[in-house]
Design a protein around this motif. Sequence first.
Motif, PDB file in Angstrom:
ATOM      1  N   ASN A  58       0.503  -1.103   0.305  1.00  0.00           N
ATOM      2  CA  ASN A  58       0.049   0.107  -0.015  1.00  0.00           C
ATOM      3  C   ASN A  58       0.669   1.029  -0.143  1.00  0.00           C
ATOM      4  OD1 ASN A  58      -2.637  -1.445  -0.552  1.00  0.00           O
ATOM      5  ND2 ASN A  58      -2.268  -1.399   2.263  1.00  0.00           N
ATOM      6  N   ASN A  61       2.181   1.871  -3.290  1.00  0.00           N
ATOM      7  CA  ASN A  61       1.280   2.498  -4.330  1.00  0.00           C
ATOM      8  C   ASN A  61       0.915   3.953  -4.052  1.00  0.00           C
ATOM      9  OD1 ASN A  61       0.176  -0.331  -5.070  1.00  0.00           O
ATOM     10  ND2 ASN A  61      -1.041  -0.430  -3.716  1.00  0.00           N
ATOM     11  N   TYR A 217      -7.848   7.988  -5.757  1.00  0.00           N
ATOM     12  CA  TYR A 217      -8.746   6.561  -4.580  1.00  0.00           C
ATOM     13  C   TYR A 217     -10.040   6.415  -4.421  1.00  0.00           C
ATOM     14  CZ  TYR A 217      -3.905   6.081  -4.760  1.00  0.00           C
ATOM     15  OH  TYR A 217      -2.595   5.973  -4.120  1.00  0.00           O
ATOM     16  N   MET A 223      -7.160   1.847  -0.584  1.00  0.00           N
ATOM     17  CA  MET A 223      -6.918   2.559  -0.640  1.00  0.00           C
ATOM     18  C   MET A 223      -6.643   3.934   1.007  1.00  0.00           C
ATOM     19  SD  MET A 223      -3.815   2.172  -1.022  1.00  0.00           S
ATOM     20  CE  MET A 223      -2.656   3.157  -1.687  1.00  0.00           C
ATOM     21  N   TYR A 226      -5.897   2.401   3.602  1.00  0.00           N
ATOM     22  CA  TYR A 226      -4.818   3.356   4.513  1.00  0.00           C
ATOM     23  C   TYR A 226      -4.402   4.535   4.875  1.00  0.00           C
ATOM     24  CZ  TYR A 226       0.258   2.731   4.026  1.00  0.00           C
ATOM     25  OH  TYR A 226       1.911   2.480   3.969  1.00  0.00           O
TER      26      TYR A 226
END
Length: 407
Positions: A58, A61, A217, A223, A226
């Motif tokens: 993550n 990302n 997102y 995401m 997170y």
Amino acid sequence: MDENSEENKIYNWQLNERVHKIVEKLRTNKYSTDEKEVLYNLIQKVLLNENSKVNKSNLLNVIEDVQNYKDPEINNYISITIDKIIQKYPQNRYIVIKDKLSSSNHSIVSNLMKYGYFENDSIIKYSSKNGIELKDIKENSIILIIDDYVGSGKTIIDILKEIEKKYINQIVVIISGIWQKKAIDKINEYIIEESKSNNYKIYSDNSIIENSYIEKYEDNDEMLKYIKNTCCTCKDKRYKFGYNNTGAMVIINGLSPNNNISMLWRNDLGTDKVWIPPFNRDINTLVMLKKKERIISESYSHMIEYYNNFCYKELFSFDEFKMLLLIFNSYYIRIDQLTKLLGLDTDSDTEQIIEKFKQYGIIKYEIDNILEFIDKKVIYQFKNINKQISRYALDGLKKECTNNLKL
């Protein structure tokens, strides 16, 4: 071969491939091997922020989705735009300059003057403390407000309010190479909220419009969760999602604006408030690394204090401790560099000490012969020390305009 060992090998290879792609995206100088190594080291170290494979992925990302811009492309856009504005509005033109020398606006205006777009008489000074300078100018003159990046829009609105107090019947044009969508919306809202004494225009033709992390997102709940969970641990709540909650994910010349989500540039995140950020606010990673190397190898008073509190002091000498800290600061540091920085006799001496670190389970070799720290106590202590050394490294190295005007 053990199945878990094979899975870990594949996982590490995939992780490493992602890191290499990020490095190529972030590099500002494609010919600098030093920069490439430093960026690789940095991302590897940033991954220490997370323990689980899911969260490491993550975090990568997020870094992958950060947009990276450089001065030449922004300056080129601004020059082309200024030429268009001059053709469209041939009347008297003026430009606002912020009094803060380190601001990108000051640097941009300096360059525009250098290339003959504006004279000293065309400058209107602005200070957040003292407001805007009042000049005797003809009606329907052009007043330009220019920046490389507009994040929250607050500073632009503050300048517009000052112009509104002191000027009437002028054409005020706002130009930026990069805009947060949120900023454009806020400035437009201010412009149309009531009748104004001047004509205000946002010139955003062909400029870059950036979305916040929420918009990036909006279809990825994992995401979003997170990022929110991570950024909410930021000690300074004013900046957990960036200045004015901008939620940006942008870097310019490798530096992070304070509009970015906190996990990209602040080190006061996480349970222990020792987060290692991928980007810095004030100084590029290569210069920061070199400065920190000098502090570790040359400084005594701070280092001996850190050493006295080291969790394995009884196992390692002071010089061995400094070597371990240098390795933590730069995974990719070469044997000969360590030997020279620490004043050891031979590279063999250095290699023997590294073997000692491995024997005690503090580090291990990973793919590409990168030394990976595996002792959690050392990682926690060194992240804390690294945070303090970063503060020392920034002393006297704040970003400054290189073309300061004599105003």
